[in-house]
Scaffold this motif. Sequence first.
Motif: not given
Length: 442
Positions: A384-407
């Motif tokens: 997964p690649l996360e672009v830090k552009s100021g949208r608050n939702k994205k870090s929590s989304s990455m945590r969801v992805f990380q917990e589910r798929y454990k990349p």
Amino acid sequence: MRRKIYDQLVFWKEQGFVKPLLVVGARQIGKSWIIEEFLRQECSGRFQYLIFNLYDRADIRELFDRDIPTETKITQLEILHGSAIDFEHTVLFFDEVQESEGLIASLKYFAESPVPYKIICAGSLLRVKLKRMKKPFPVGKVEMLDMLPMDFEEYLWATGEDLLAWEIRRCSAASEPLLTPLHDKALGLMRNYLCCGGMPEVVASLVADGNRVLALNTALLENIRRAYLADMRRYVSSTAESIKIEAVYDSIPSQLGNSAYKFMYSGIEKGARAREYQTAVEWLVSSGMVLRCNMVTLPQIPLKVYQADGYFKLYLSDSGLLCNAVGLPYQQLLLDNDFFFKGVIIENYVATQLLAARNPLFYWREGNTAEVDFLLTGTECIMPLEVKSGRNKKSSSMRVFQERYKPPTILRVSARNFGTDGAIRSIPLYALFSLDGTSDYT
């Protein structure tokens, strides 16, 4: 200007010009220039070359569109040229080849003939043409190279920053922070690139004017936009189709900032439906003016298998064209001011750089709760690649992805320097060109 595709042209030559070569890409990205540079540098001495621009040569278009044997067409081409052609030692470059279906169909003959023809072609809307050809396309008889605007590494080369580009690659491979003054310099140059984009004429103008972005001749970008609009009106089946294509293109900047995080047909006009605009979307993607990023529901290899039908994003092919389209004051980017649309510009930039580095564009989304900006296929897993552009939702989304798929690896692209924090690898925005397979991030 140094372009990466040049090495691929040399490889085609070294392999013996076995198949005709088609160089495909949007208008004004430098196809004709780099091919002519290749011909001047690599096809002199033992070889010679001839250039035929089919946009200007109605006689050659008429010749190849006639229903006569290809052998006859070749003889008549020599007559039009004014002398016999030594095909064994001559490379023929047909520019704007989309103007002649007959010549495209004749590539099969050139590939199969015992005569060692050496054919290279370029076309601005070639993929659009290929999908609408009435004559059969010579599948398997040609090689195709896709070309894009200059990526940031090519921009660094053009501005005389070759050593900085090399150092970025070195630090990327070693996951070692760039020296702070170099890091700051690279970020500043990247912001310049966001403003001007990678269209060669625009970059050349900027370099000639001492890299003064605030003095950039924006008329060049506007002229490219007008040329794109002219193509939308010329290479279509009807006026109604061109109106739809233009409407889709004009809607993309605002669509990138919508809360749905996907392309919405209703964003073109109220009540619009997919069946009315799907053809227009496909035309733009085929033209190279627009990039499509497909959504996947399951981040597994191969990503293409898990695409969600009808869910995608569209990006403009060049950040300079995006900034010009929305009339953004360059000071906002150069001063690194914080504003919402800055995130849109950076996300669009990341999409163009990932594609230039030969990474197909995919993103992951689950319902209305989680989204990962981009997915890259590693050696053994999806990253997964996360672009830090100021949208608050994205870090929590990455945590969801990380917990589910454990990349094992998470790529975070931002203004931060290279570094690692557990599974997270920090990639500076200026270093996306290093994600081209030369560095192992798995």
